[in-house]
Scaffold this active site. Sequence first.
Site, mmCIF file in Angstrom:
data_model
loop_
_atom_site.group_PDB
_atom_site.id
_atom_site.type_symbol
_atom_site.label_atom_id
_atom_site.label_comp_id
_atom_site.label_asym_id
_atom_site.label_seq_id
_atom_site.Cartn_x
_atom_site.Cartn_y
_atom_site.Cartn_z
ATOM 1 N N GLY A 21 -5.204 2.636 -3.692
ATOM 2 C CA GLY A 21 -6.482 3.163 -4.144
ATOM 3 C C GLY A 21 -6.316 4.267 -5.170
ATOM 4 N N ASN A 59 -9.019 -0.724 3.233
ATOM 5 C CA ASN A 59 -8.909 -1.227 1.864
ATOM 6 C C ASN A 59 -7.712 -2.160 1.673
ATOM 7 O OD1 ASN A 59 -7.177 1.066 2.140
ATOM 8 N ND2 ASN A 59 -7.145 1.353 -0.074
ATOM 9 N N ASP A 77 0.857 -1.175 0.000
ATOM 10 C CA ASP A 77 0.000 0.000 0.000
ATOM 11 C C ASP A 77 0.903 1.239 0.000
ATOM 12 O OD1 ASP A 77 -2.349 1.696 0.573
ATOM 13 O OD2 ASP A 77 -1.409 1.877 2.555
ATOM 14 N N LYS A 121 -7.919 -5.321 -3.170
ATOM 15 C CA LYS A 121 -6.483 -5.561 -3.291
ATOM 16 C C LYS A 121 -6.119 -7.035 -3.118
ATOM 17 C CE LYS A 121 -4.977 -0.976 -1.717
ATOM 18 N NZ LYS A 121 -4.078 -0.249 -0.791
ATOM 19 N N ASP A 136 -0.181 5.176 0.732
ATOM 20 C CA ASP A 136 -0.429 6.181 1.763
ATOM 21 C C ASP A 136 -0.587 5.521 3.134
ATOM 22 O OD1 ASP A 136 -0.787 8.752 0.098
ATOM 23 O OD2 ASP A 136 -2.057 7.299 -0.925
#
Length: 269
Positions: free
Chosen positions: A43, A221, A8, A195, A10
């Site tokens: 994302g 997420n 990921d 994901k 952020d």
Amino acid sequence: MYKLIALDMDGTLLNSDKQVSPRTKQAIADARAQGVKVVLASGRPLEGMTAYLTELDMLSDDDFVLSYNASLIQRVASRQIIHRQVIQGRDAKNVASLAADLGVHVHAFSPERGLITPQNSRYTEHESTLNGMPITELDFAELDDQEEIIKVMMVADPDILSAAISKLPAMLYEQYSVVQSAPFFLEVLHPQSNKGAGVAMLAEHLKISADEVICMGDAGNDHHMIRYAGLGVAMGNACDATKALADHITDTNDNDGVAQVIESFVLKP
């Protein structure tokens, strides 16, 4: 043992200044030098990832990227799409109507129109700045029902969004993949877009098994890919729900948590 690392961005790869630290950059380079595939799973749209892919020298056609929460999986150099899951204009209209009833803003990403919103907000401005994409104000009633939409997002102050989430109908979760990527962002995607499914599909494409995969994240997420991975890692700054799913909890994104995992589980003597 590990052949694929999915990161990921952020809150995970990037520190609070939205930068990749020198230690993390070096750890990723060392892992790649050993033949480990490293991919960014975010994302964000690809436009919001390109500068970091460039910084990490992950620009070849042997490099892959998972954007829009894995709604798109692409080769970086050619941008060839190897997997695509999108929703449609009718879905954007439905989500916008629901958002209006709940008193929150909405925006969406269109392959043709870019970042669109019926009414601008500071969170749509934040999305625009984060990804270097201009905003087009558009009444979603003007969208064709069959027009492709990559994802729709409800956006609002965290307390307002939390209240809205508590009132969402069960039907929304039955029809779509619904994930919270930040306290002020709730994402609505194709029901098979997440994901975890994206990393699984890429791993299958690369002939890598789940137990050879590390996934690292900090937010809702990221849950699907943390569950999927042989080693699912939550950042030290992750919420408690994310930590509860993880096989391992590393340090924070501001203290080289990603580098520590790579050094301990991939680069260890």
